[in-house]
Design a protein around this motif. Structure first.
Motif, PDB file in Angstrom:
ATOM      1  N   UNK A   5       0.837  -1.193   0.000  1.00 41.62           N
ATOM      2  CA  UNK A   5       0.000   0.000   0.000  1.00 41.62           C
ATOM      3  C   UNK A   5       0.876   1.248   0.000  1.00 41.62           C
ATOM      4  N   UNK A   6       0.461   2.202  -0.744  1.00 45.56           N
ATOM      5  CA  UNK A   6       1.192   3.469  -0.751  1.00 45.56           C
ATOM      6  C   UNK A   6       0.957   4.172   0.570  1.00 45.56           C
ATOM      7  N   UNK A   7       1.991   4.798   1.069  1.00 47.10           N
ATOM      8  CA  UNK A   7       1.851   5.563   2.311  1.00 47.10           C
ATOM      9  C   UNK A   7       1.070   6.834   2.021  1.00 47.10           C
ATOM     10  N   UNK A   8       0.062   7.082   2.839  1.00 46.82           N
ATOM     11  CA  UNK A   8      -0.748   8.288   2.675  1.00 46.82           C
ATOM     12  C   UNK A   8      -0.342   9.308   3.723  1.00 46.82           C
ATOM     13  N   UNK A   9      -0.194  10.553   3.317  1.00 47.69           N
ATOM     14  CA  UNK A   9       0.131  11.559   4.307  1.00 47.69           C
ATOM     15  C   UNK A   9      -1.038  11.727   5.277  1.00 47.69           C
ATOM     16  N   UNK A  10      -0.726  12.144   6.473  1.00 46.93           N
ATOM     17  CA  UNK A  10      -1.783  12.377   7.465  1.00 46.93           C
ATOM     18  C   UNK A  10      -2.703  13.490   6.972  1.00 46.93           C
ATOM     19  N   UNK A  11      -3.983  13.295   7.150  1.00 47.63           N
ATOM     20  CA  UNK A  11      -4.940  14.330   6.782  1.00 47.63           C
ATOM     21  C   UNK A  11      -5.008  15.345   7.896  1.00 47.63           C
ATOM     22  N   UNK A  12      -4.638  16.536   7.594  1.00 45.03           N
ATOM     23  CA  UNK A  12      -4.702  17.577   8.594  1.00 45.03           C
ATOM     24  C   UNK A  12      -6.066  18.225   8.570  1.00 45.03           C
ATOM     25  N   UNK A  13      -6.516  18.608   9.720  1.00 46.67           N
ATOM     26  CA  UNK A  13      -7.812  19.263   9.846  1.00 46.67           C
ATOM     27  C   UNK A  13      -7.649  20.527  10.676  1.00 46.67           C
ATOM     28  N   UNK A  14      -8.580  21.439  10.493  1.00 47.79           N
ATOM     29  CA  UNK A  14      -8.640  22.646  11.307  1.00 47.79           C
ATOM     30  C   UNK A  14     -10.078  22.840  11.744  1.00 47.79           C
ATOM     31  N   UNK A  15     -10.238  23.383  12.927  1.00 49.23           N
ATOM     32  CA  UNK A  15     -11.550  23.753  13.442  1.00 49.23           C
ATOM     33  C   UNK A  15     -11.509  25.261  13.656  1.00 49.23           C
ATOM     34  N   UNK A  16     -12.422  25.973  12.988  1.00 50.63           N
ATOM     35  CA  UNK A  16     -12.441  27.431  13.027  1.00 50.63           C
ATOM     36  C   UNK A  16     -13.750  27.906  13.648  1.00 50.63           C
ATOM     37  N   UNK A  17     -13.640  28.762  14.640  1.00 50.94           N
ATOM     38  CA  UNK A  17     -14.805  29.482  15.162  1.00 50.94           C
ATOM     39  C   UNK A  17     -14.517  30.960  14.941  1.00 50.94           C
ATOM     40  N   UNK A  18     -15.521  31.699  14.442  1.00 55.82           N
ATOM     41  CA  UNK A  18     -15.289  33.124  14.243  1.00 55.82           C
ATOM     42  C   UNK A  18     -16.571  33.925  14.351  1.00 55.82           C
ATOM     43  N   UNK A  19     -16.380  35.200  14.654  1.00 59.10           N
ATOM     44  CA  UNK A  19     -17.434  36.199  14.540  1.00 59.10           C
ATOM     45  C   UNK A  19     -16.819  37.389  13.821  1.00 59.10           C
ATOM     46  N   UNK A  20     -17.456  38.519  13.847  1.00 62.60           N
ATOM     47  CA  UNK A  20     -16.964  39.670  13.072  1.00 62.60           C
ATOM     48  C   UNK A  20     -15.657  40.263  13.584  1.00 62.60           C
ATOM     49  N   UNK A  21     -15.281  39.984  14.829  1.00 59.36           N
ATOM     50  CA  UNK A  21     -14.103  40.644  15.398  1.00 59.36           C
ATOM     51  C   UNK A  21     -13.003  39.711  15.880  1.00 59.36           C
ATOM     52  N   UNK A  22     -13.288  38.418  15.948  1.00 57.34           N
ATOM     53  CA  UNK A  22     -12.339  37.511  16.593  1.00 57.34           C
ATOM     54  C   UNK A  22     -12.515  36.105  16.039  1.00 57.34           C
ATOM     55  N   UNK A  23     -11.418  35.365  15.947  1.00 61.87           N
ATOM     56  CA  UNK A  23     -11.483  33.971  15.483  1.00 61.87           C
ATOM     57  C   UNK A  23     -10.534  33.118  16.313  1.00 61.87           C
ATOM     58  N   UNK A  24     -10.909  31.852  16.448  1.00 66.68           N
ATOM     59  CA  UNK A  24     -10.053  30.845  17.049  1.00 66.68           C
ATOM     60  C   UNK A  24      -9.882  29.735  16.025  1.00 66.68           C
ATOM     61  N   UNK A  25      -8.642  29.306  15.815  1.00 66.72           N
ATOM     62  CA  UNK A  25      -8.359  28.243  14.851  1.00 66.72           C
ATOM     63  C   UNK A  25      -7.563  27.162  15.571  1.00 66.72           C
ATOM     64  N   UNK A  26      -8.141  25.959  15.640  1.00 70.13           N
ATOM     65  CA  UNK A  26      -7.452  24.817  16.245  1.00 70.13           C
ATOM     66  C   UNK A  26      -6.968  23.906  15.130  1.00 70.13           C
ATOM     67  N   UNK A  27      -5.727  23.451  15.249  1.00 66.37           N
ATOM     68  CA  UNK A  27      -5.190  22.507  14.272  1.00 66.37           C
ATOM     69  C   UNK A  27      -4.053  21.715  14.898  1.00 66.37           C
ATOM     70  N   UNK A  28      -3.689  20.655  14.233  1.00 63.73           N
ATOM     71  CA  UNK A  28      -2.616  19.805  14.725  1.00 63.73           C
ATOM     72  C   UNK A  28      -1.270  20.378  14.309  1.00 63.73           C
ATOM     73  N   UNK A  29      -0.306  20.254  15.204  1.00 63.33           N
ATOM     74  CA  UNK A  29       1.071  20.642  14.902  1.00 63.33           C
ATOM     75  C   UNK A  29       1.981  19.656  15.611  1.00 63.33           C
ATOM     76  N   UNK A  30       2.694  18.846  14.825  1.00 66.06           N
ATOM     77  CA  UNK A  30       3.627  17.852  15.348  1.00 66.06           C
ATOM     78  C   UNK A  30       2.970  16.960  16.399  1.00 66.06           C
TER      79      UNK A  30
END
Length: 114
Positions: A5-30
């Motif tokens: 089987x070919x090695x597949x890179x890890x699928x990275x995901x992000x979770x974004x919450x935002x309103x008109x003035x502020x945002x939070x972005x969660x994602x994987x890092x190492x």
């Protein structure tokens, strides 16, 4: 014939919450989760949205939550920029979550996070 089987890179995901003035972005890092804050400051809406999307750059899946106008504007900007509406997961309107809630949502998409 090579049947490995070919090695597949890890699928990275992000979770974004935002309103008109502020945002939070969660994602994987190492293998760990990172939550980044993006404040709009005096930026025009398009610049603000681009800064939020920059934090989710390269992700195969982007979960979007927040107030209706901001969430919809981010999704439109994402599609205009990347032409990949299939990567968006809209969770609908929501109030500002705790960082731990974003990380919990990210773990659903990235179960290998520590």
């Amino acid at each position: 014939m090579d049947t490995r089987l070919a090695a597949h890179p890890a699928h990275e995901a992000a979770v974004v919450w935002l309103d008109r003035t502020h945002a939070l972005v969660a994602r994987a890092h190492e293998g760990h989760s990172v939550v980044t804050e993006v404040d709009r400051d005096a930026d025009p809406e398009t610049q603000y949205l681009l800064r939020v999307l920059h934090e989710a750059e390269g992700c195969d899946r982007v979960v979007v939550m927040g107030t209706d106008p901001s969430r919809i504007a981010l999704e439109r900007e994402y599609v205009a920029l990347y032409r990949r509406p299939d990567r968006l997961i809209d969770l609908g309107p929501s109030q500002s979550p705790a960082r731990s809630e974003l990380i919990d949502q990210l773990r659903v998409l990235e179960p290998t996070l520590h």
